[in-house]
Write an enzyme that holds these catalytic residues in place. Structure first.
Site, PDB file in Angstrom:
ATOM      1  N   ASP A  78       0.875  -1.182   0.000  1.00 51.74           N
ATOM      2  CA  ASP A  78       0.000   0.000   0.000  1.00 51.74           C
ATOM      3  C   ASP A  78       0.907   1.226   0.000  1.00 51.74           C
ATOM      4  O   ASP A  78       1.612   1.486   0.987  1.00 51.74           O
ATOM      5  CB  ASP A  78      -0.881  -0.022   1.254  1.00 51.74           C
ATOM      6  CG  ASP A  78      -1.823   1.174   1.308  1.00 51.74           C
ATOM      7  OD1 ASP A  78      -1.632   2.144   0.536  1.00 51.74           O
ATOM      8  OD2 ASP A  78      -2.744   1.144   2.140  1.00 51.74           O
ATOM      9  N   VAL A  79       0.885   1.993  -1.078  1.00 49.02           N
ATOM     10  CA  VAL A  79       1.819   3.117  -1.210  1.00 49.02           C
ATOM     11  C   VAL A  79       1.472   4.292  -0.287  1.00 49.02           C
ATOM     12  O   VAL A  79       2.232   5.253  -0.211  1.00 49.02           O
ATOM     13  CB  VAL A  79       1.948   3.612  -2.671  1.00 49.02           C
ATOM     14  CG1 VAL A  79       2.523   2.538  -3.564  1.00 49.02           C
ATOM     15  CG2 VAL A  79       0.616   4.158  -3.194  1.00 49.02           C
ATOM     16  N   ASN A 135       3.892   4.239  -9.940  1.00 46.13           N
ATOM     17  CA  ASN A 135       2.708   4.312 -10.800  1.00 46.13           C
ATOM     18  C   ASN A 135       1.380   4.284 -10.052  1.00 46.13           C
ATOM     19  O   ASN A 135       0.378   4.804 -10.550  1.00 46.13           O
ATOM     20  CB  ASN A 135       2.770   3.127 -11.780  1.00 46.13           C
ATOM     21  CG  ASN A 135       1.447   2.859 -12.445  1.00 46.13           C
ATOM     22  OD1 ASN A 135       1.031   3.608 -13.324  1.00 46.13           O
ATOM     23  ND2 ASN A 135       0.764   1.796 -12.031  1.00 46.13           N
ATOM     24  N   TYR A 148      -6.294  15.963  -7.250  1.00 41.14           N
ATOM     25  CA  TYR A 148      -5.551  15.078  -8.153  1.00 41.14           C
ATOM     26  C   TYR A 148      -4.608  15.905  -9.031  1.00 41.14           C
ATOM     27  O   TYR A 148      -3.426  15.576  -9.176  1.00 41.14           O
ATOM     28  CB  TYR A 148      -6.551  14.301  -9.013  1.00 41.14           C
ATOM     29  CG  TYR A 148      -5.957  13.321 -10.010  1.00 41.14           C
ATOM     30  CD1 TYR A 148      -5.838  11.971  -9.693  1.00 41.14           C
ATOM     31  CD2 TYR A 148      -5.561  13.728 -11.277  1.00 41.14           C
ATOM     32  CE1 TYR A 148      -5.322  11.059 -10.610  1.00 41.14           C
ATOM     33  CE2 TYR A 148      -5.038  12.830 -12.201  1.00 41.14           C
ATOM     34  CZ  TYR A 148      -4.928  11.493 -11.859  1.00 41.14           C
ATOM     35  OH  TYR A 148      -4.406  10.598 -12.784  1.00 41.14           O
ATOM     36  N   LYS A 204      -0.513  15.700  -9.098  1.00 33.97           N
ATOM     37  CA  LYS A 204       0.197  15.293 -10.323  1.00 33.97           C
ATOM     38  C   LYS A 204       1.148  16.399 -10.792  1.00 33.97           C
ATOM     39  O   LYS A 204       2.202  16.101 -11.379  1.00 33.97           O
ATOM     40  CB  LYS A 204      -0.801  14.927 -11.422  1.00 33.97           C
ATOM     41  CG  LYS A 204      -1.612  13.663 -11.129  1.00 33.97           C
ATOM     42  CD  LYS A 204      -0.744  12.421 -11.021  1.00 33.97           C
ATOM     43  CE  LYS A 204      -1.558  11.133 -10.969  1.00 33.97           C
ATOM     44  NZ  LYS A 204      -0.714   9.934 -10.820  1.00 33.97           N
ATOM     45  N   THR A 255      -8.524   2.555 -18.786  1.00 35.26           N
ATOM     46  CA  THR A 255      -8.220   1.576 -17.731  1.00 35.26           C
ATOM     47  C   THR A 255      -9.364   1.581 -16.717  1.00 35.26           C
ATOM     48  O   THR A 255     -10.344   2.315 -16.865  1.00 35.26           O
ATOM     49  CB  THR A 255      -6.922   1.943 -16.977  1.00 35.26           C
ATOM     50  OG1 THR A 255      -7.176   3.120 -16.215  1.00 35.26           O
ATOM     51  CG2 THR A 255      -5.751   2.166 -17.917  1.00 35.26           C
TER      52      THR A 255
HETATM   53  N1  LIG Z   1      -5.911   6.075 -17.031  1.00 28.43           N
HETATM   54  C1  LIG Z   1      -5.672   7.354 -17.251  1.00 28.43           C
HETATM   55  O1  LIG Z   1      -6.339   7.997 -18.067  1.00 28.43           O
HETATM   56  C2  LIG Z   1      -4.549   8.044 -16.511  1.00 28.43           C
HETATM   57  C3  LIG Z   1      -4.196   9.337 -16.937  1.00 28.43           C
HETATM   58  C4  LIG Z   1      -3.181  10.001 -16.283  1.00 28.43           C
HETATM   59  C5  LIG Z   1      -2.534   9.406 -15.219  1.00 28.43           C
HETATM   60  N2  LIG Z   1      -2.903   8.165 -14.821  1.00 28.43           N
HETATM   61  C6  LIG Z   1      -2.203   7.592 -13.680  1.00 28.43           C
HETATM   62  O2  LIG Z   1      -1.685   6.326 -14.024  1.00 28.43           O
HETATM   63  C7  LIG Z   1      -1.551   5.537 -12.847  1.00 28.43           C
HETATM   64  C8  LIG Z   1      -2.126   4.159 -13.106  1.00 28.43           C
HETATM   65  O3  LIG Z   1      -3.519   4.294 -13.338  1.00 28.43           O
HETATM   66  P1  LIG Z   1      -4.366   3.318 -14.283  1.00 28.43           P
HETATM   67  O4  LIG Z   1      -5.045   4.172 -15.265  1.00 28.43           O
HETATM   68  O5  LIG Z   1      -3.543   2.186 -14.732  1.00 28.43           O
HETATM   69  O6  LIG Z   1      -5.479   2.856 -13.233  1.00 28.43           O
HETATM   70  P2  LIG Z   1      -5.925   1.412 -12.692  1.00 28.43           P
HETATM   71  O7  LIG Z   1      -7.041   1.665 -11.757  1.00 28.43           O
HETATM   72  O8  LIG Z   1      -6.132   0.476 -13.813  1.00 28.43           O
HETATM   73  O9  LIG Z   1      -4.624   0.938 -11.879  1.00 28.43           O
HETATM   74  C9  LIG Z   1      -4.231   1.559 -10.696  1.00 28.43           C
HETATM   75  C10 LIG Z   1      -3.671   0.512  -9.753  1.00 28.43           C
HETATM   76  O10 LIG Z   1      -3.206   1.186  -8.569  1.00 28.43           O
HETATM   77  C11 LIG Z   1      -3.592   0.404  -7.462  1.00 28.43           C
HETATM   78  N3  LIG Z   1      -3.666   1.211  -6.254  1.00 28.43           N
HETATM   79  C12 LIG Z   1      -4.618   2.102  -5.882  1.00 28.43           C
HETATM   80  N4  LIG Z   1      -4.355   2.584  -4.657  1.00 28.43           N
HETATM   81  C13 LIG Z   1      -3.205   1.982  -4.236  1.00 28.43           C
HETATM   82  C14 LIG Z   1      -2.430   2.043  -3.058  1.00 28.43           C
HETATM   83  N5  LIG Z   1      -2.793   2.811  -2.024  1.00 28.43           N
HETATM   84  N6  LIG Z   1      -1.297   1.295  -2.989  1.00 28.43           N
HETATM   85  C15 LIG Z   1      -0.935   0.497  -4.024  1.00 28.43           C
HETATM   86  N7  LIG Z   1      -1.641   0.375  -5.160  1.00 28.43           N
HETATM   87  C16 LIG Z   1      -2.774   1.106  -5.260  1.00 28.43           C
HETATM   88  C17 LIG Z   1      -4.948  -0.168  -7.836  1.00 28.43           C
HETATM   89  O11 LIG Z   1      -5.271  -1.309  -7.050  1.00 28.43           O
HETATM   90  C18 LIG Z   1      -4.738  -0.501  -9.302  1.00 28.43           C
HETATM   91  O12 LIG Z   1      -4.273  -1.817  -9.488  1.00 28.43           O
HETATM   92  C19 LIG Z   1      -2.244   6.327 -11.722  1.00 28.43           C
HETATM   93  O13 LIG Z   1      -1.274   6.988 -10.929  1.00 28.43           O
HETATM   94  C20 LIG Z   1      -3.065   7.337 -12.473  1.00 28.43           C
HETATM   95  O14 LIG Z   1      -3.296   8.499 -11.715  1.00 28.43           O
HETATM   96  C21 LIG Z   1      -3.897   7.465 -15.445  1.00 28.43           C
END
Ligand SMILES: NC(=O)c1ccc[n+]([C@@H]2O[C@H](COP(=O)([O-])OP(=O)(O)OC[C@H]3O[C@@H](n4cnc5c(N)ncnc54)[C@H](O)[C@@H]3O)[C@@H](O)[C@H]2O)c1
Length: 287
Positions: A59-60, A86, A152, A156, A187
């Site tokens: 858990d980050v 990530n 958020y 970021k 996602t």
């Molecule tokens: N999908 C998008 O459009 C997008 C755009 C910009 C940035 N991001 C960033 O990319 C990263 C990955 O997101 P994604 O789109 O793959 O989403 P996702 O929901 O598919 O994956 C996120 C993962 O992070 C895990 N997670 C959540 N809270 C956590 C915690 N406290 N400790 C450890 N793991 C935890 C979740 O269980 C999940 O497996 C995130 O930081 C998100 O903010 C995503």
């Protein structure tokens, strides 16, 4: 096989961008420590059989857990070469006129402190290793308001500045630090926080997939692999002169969202809000 023999640690690797990046590094020879809080999906990823992926719970929001993850990976393999910070989720949704301090802090812990501590506890295991590289996930939400809720976006944006400061601090140790700014990537992040299941969730996912195709000038939805490929480049020796940089991978959304010229396409955030409203109304269009 760009990552043969390298040790790679990834947070939030059970889903989406993190999972796809784990697959890519593993398929190119890395020993990947894929961590998450979703143990079921994490174990399923490790069981796919793509190269060498070991799942670890982390858990980050807990700095001690981040330290244990990184110490453990280094103990098992002799050091760490690449870290991909990530993990994340949408965070608090209230605007600045309504947000409570605890909600603000929880969002910062999840999205910003996690990255700072992911760097902090990796450094002792990366110092002096050839090609050592850290990649942090920011977002197009750091480019300006309007892409996400406020907390958020601020977190970021903090990741971008943290990346530059860390790149400066760590160059002396041969560690490069870069960021990635994904656009709208299809996602689970958009549906995880919704309290819906089954058919409603499937509907929401279909709506997100449709929206993601229309959100930006490039006329297809952004995929986790679009981000994984860019992360792998930043982590690879091909980027050995790149540090403190941020790579925007967004199908052009920051050039001007598609809704700025296509009246049929609502803004991304507005469309997401409309979808959530519709779902909470039991599938009915808001009146
Ligand atoms: N999908 C998008 O459009 C997008 C755009 C910009 C940035 N991001 C960033 O990319 C990263 C990955 O997101 P994604 O789109 O793959 O989403 P996702 O929901 O598919 O994956 C996120 C993962 O992070 C895990 N997670 C959540 N809270 C956590 C915690 N406290 N400790 C450890 N793991 C935890 C979740 O269980 C999940 O497996 C995130 O930081 C998100 O903010 C995503």
């Amino acid at each position: 096989m760009r990552f043969s023999g390298k040790t790679v640690v990834i947070t939030g690797a059970a889903s989406g961008i993190g999972a796809q990046t784990a697959r890519l590094f593993a398929s190119e020879g890395a020993k990947v420590f894929a961590s998450d809080i979703d143990d079921e999906e994490g174990a399923a990823l490790a069981a796919e059989g793509v190269g060498e992926i070991r799942y670890r719970h982390c858990d980050v929001c807990d700095p001690g857990a981040i330290k244990a993850l990184l110490d453990g990976a280094a103990d098992e393999t002799g050091g760490i070469d690449i870290v991909f910070n990530n993990a994340g989720a949408g965070g608090a949704r209230e605007d600045i006129g309504e947000i409570e301090p605890d909600a603000w802090d929880r969002t910062m812990d999840l999205l910003l402190r996690s990255v700072a501590m992911g760097i902090r506890y990796a450094v002792p295991h990366m110092k002096g290793r050839k090609g050592a590289s850290i990649v942090n996930v920011s977002s197009v939400a750091a480019a300006g308001p309007g892409y996400s809720p406020t907390a958020y976006a601020v977190a970021k944006a903090g990741v971008l500045h943290l990346t530059k400061c860390a790149a400066t601090d760590l160059a002396q140790h041969g560690i490069r630090v870069n960021a990635i700014q994904p656009g709208f990537i299809n996602t689970n992040i958009f549906t995880t926080s919704l309290e819906i299941d089954g058919e409603m969730k499937a509907m929401a996912k279909a709506a997100i997939a449709q929206m993601s195709s229309n959100a930006q000038p490039v006329a297809r939805g952004g995929q986790a692999d679009d981000i994984a490929q860019a992360v792998a480049f930043l982590a690879s020796d091909a980027a050995s002169f790149v540090t403190g940089a941020s790579l925007v991978v967004d199908g052009g959304i920051t050039l001007g969202p598609r809704h700025s010229w296509d009246p049929e396409t609502p803004g991304m955030f507005a469309a997401l809000e409309a979808m959530e409203q519709q779902l909470t109304n039991g599938g009915q269009q808001p009146g």
